[in-house]
Motif scaffolding. Structure first.
Motif, PDB file in Angstrom:
ATOM      1  N   ARG A  13      36.407  66.065  17.355  1.00  0.00           N
ATOM      2  CA  ARG A  13      37.331  66.983  17.882  1.00  0.00           C
ATOM      3  C   ARG A  13      37.043  68.133  18.670  1.00  0.00           C
ATOM      4  O   ARG A  13      37.916  68.571  19.376  1.00  0.00           O
ATOM      5  N   LYS A 117      32.677  68.474   2.084  1.00  0.00           N
ATOM      6  CA  LYS A 117      31.434  67.927   2.942  1.00  0.00           C
ATOM      7  C   LYS A 117      30.617  68.818   3.176  1.00  0.00           C
ATOM      8  O   LYS A 117      29.654  68.633   3.906  1.00  0.00           O
ATOM      9  N   GLY A 140      33.800  62.536   4.007  1.00  0.00           N
ATOM     10  CA  GLY A 140      34.968  62.646   4.931  1.00  0.00           C
ATOM     11  C   GLY A 140      36.169  62.505   3.769  1.00  0.00           C
ATOM     12  O   GLY A 140      35.875  62.065   2.810  1.00  0.00           O
ATOM     13  N   SER A 141      37.360  62.581   4.262  1.00  0.00           N
ATOM     14  CA  SER A 141      38.292  62.182   3.556  1.00  0.00           C
ATOM     15  C   SER A 141      38.653  63.017   2.231  1.00  0.00           C
ATOM     16  O   SER A 141      38.922  62.287   1.311  1.00  0.00           O
ATOM     17  N   GLU A 143      40.390  65.135   1.022  1.00  0.00           N
ATOM     18  CA  GLU A 143      41.538  65.171   0.197  1.00  0.00           C
ATOM     19  C   GLU A 143      42.005  64.091  -0.816  1.00  0.00           C
ATOM     20  O   GLU A 143      42.727  64.363  -1.662  1.00  0.00           O
ATOM     21  N   ASP A 156      37.407  72.485   2.131  1.00  0.00           N
ATOM     22  CA  ASP A 156      37.567  71.593   3.334  1.00  0.00           C
ATOM     23  C   ASP A 156      38.165  72.458   4.568  1.00  0.00           C
ATOM     24  O   ASP A 156      38.782  73.575   4.345  1.00  0.00           O
ATOM     25  N   ILE A 157      38.013  72.057   5.809  1.00  0.00           N
ATOM     26  CA  ILE A 157      38.707  72.651   6.842  1.00  0.00           C
ATOM     27  C   ILE A 157      40.113  72.413   6.879  1.00  0.00           C
ATOM     28  O   ILE A 157      40.727  71.232   6.478  1.00  0.00           O
ATOM     29  N   VAL A 158      40.916  73.566   7.153  1.00  0.00           N
ATOM     30  CA  VAL A 158      42.284  73.290   7.547  1.00  0.00           C
ATOM     31  C   VAL A 158      42.430  73.535   8.992  1.00  0.00           C
ATOM     32  O   VAL A 158      42.159  74.861   9.367  1.00  0.00           O
ATOM     33  N   SER A 159      43.298  72.862   9.670  1.00  0.00           N
ATOM     34  CA  SER A 159      43.468  73.216  10.946  1.00  0.00           C
ATOM     35  C   SER A 159      44.766  73.435  11.186  1.00  0.00           C
ATOM     36  O   SER A 159      45.534  74.398  11.255  1.00  0.00           O
ATOM     37  N   THR A 160      45.858  72.138  11.218  1.00  0.00           N
ATOM     38  CA  THR A 160      47.148  72.357  11.210  1.00  0.00           C
ATOM     39  C   THR A 160      47.818  72.371   9.858  1.00  0.00           C
ATOM     40  O   THR A 160      48.982  72.739   9.560  1.00  0.00           O
ATOM     41  N   GLY A 161      47.180  71.952   8.991  1.00  0.00           N
ATOM     42  CA  GLY A 161      47.644  71.936   7.571  1.00  0.00           C
ATOM     43  C   GLY A 161      48.440  70.725   7.318  1.00  0.00           C
ATOM     44  O   GLY A 161      48.692  70.333   6.202  1.00  0.00           O
ATOM     45  N   GLN A 162      48.314  69.596   8.358  1.00  0.00           N
ATOM     46  CA  GLN A 162      49.073  68.492   8.165  1.00  0.00           C
ATOM     47  C   GLN A 162      48.474  67.636   6.896  1.00  0.00           C
ATOM     48  O   GLN A 162      49.103  67.033   6.234  1.00  0.00           O
ATOM     49  N   THR A 163      47.059  67.455   7.142  1.00  0.00           N
ATOM     50  CA  THR A 163      46.378  66.631   5.983  1.00  0.00           C
ATOM     51  C   THR A 163      46.797  67.083   4.458  1.00  0.00           C
ATOM     52  O   THR A 163      47.107  66.224   3.675  1.00  0.00           O
TER      53      THR A 163
END
Ligand code: PRP
Length: 212
Positions: A13, A117, A140-141, A143, A156-163
């Protein structure tokens, strides 16, 4: 006369944004940076060698001195606690660390489990909150864990919140904002201070221009 610098770059990324920043700072990086499976890219014109590592491993290469300098996310820096200097916030790849779970999540008193992670970061966070949890390390994964009953929450990391959204999870708490940092090996900083300072200054100027 500038010395040769070895730079550890995180594949994935952050990579594209970091390369873009270096190019804006005037570093002539070859097309290999855009499309290659190579792990070492030499750029003799710039007296630089780039090593392309897994993001979580960048501080390890820098701590051991096989790379003078590196680009690492703040998440990785908190998790790894390596003996390196953090000299510049590149302000790229902004995201944040959060606790998430299923909607309607209720605190469990008996054997609460958190998948992550980032086991060190998660352990530290829950300790600060005064909550005892069992941390389950995943690679990983993350969620998946609450969906399948492995853990009731994740860190975990949140970027766009999409996952989170696509997997029907909700954010419960925000832990810390994350951006990418320039890190430096302490011995390299003593031996190659001028060259490193020059690079940091060039990057700093690009970041400042961008934020005007
Ligand atoms: C990261 C992170 C989340 C996701 C968040 O995973 O672990 O899963 O990105 O991004 P979003 O908020 O924009 O959806 P990554 O894709 O790096 O892979 P991983 O799940 O294998 O760690």
């Amino acid at each position: 006369m500038s010395e040769q610098l070895t730079v550890a770059m995180p594949k994935g990324r952050i990579f594209e944004e970091a390369v873009e920043l270096l190019r804006k700072a005037g570093y002539q990086l070859p097309a290999e940076f855009d499309d290659s499976r190579k792990l070492i890219i030499d750029v003799p014109e710039e007296k630089m060698r780039f090593i392309l590592a897994k993001p979580m491993d960048v501080p390890t290469y820098v701590e051991h001195g096989v790379a003078d300098i590196g680009v690492a996310g703040k998440d990785v820096m908190i998790e790894e606690e390596r003996d390196v200097y953090e000299v510049l916030d590149l302000k790229i790849s902004a995201c944040y660390m959060a606790v998430a779970g299923l909607p309607g999540y209720k605190k469990k008193d008996i054997n609460p489990k958190v998948a992550s992670k980032y086991p060190n970061l998660a352990t530290q966070y829950f300790k600060e909150q005064g909550e005892q949890v069992e941390i389950i390390k995943l690679n990983g994964s993350i969620e998946l864990a609450p969906l399948i009953g492995l853990a009731d929450r994740i860190v975990d990391i949140v970027s766009t919140g999409q996952t989170l959204k696509e997997n029907g999870l909700i954010e419960l708490e925000t832990i810390v904002p994350i951006t990418s940092r320039v890190i430096v090996n302490p011995v390299s900083y003593r031996m190659k201070d001028k060259t490193i300072d020059q690079m940091v200054e060039r990057l700093y100027n690009v970041i400042e221009e961008g934020s005007e």
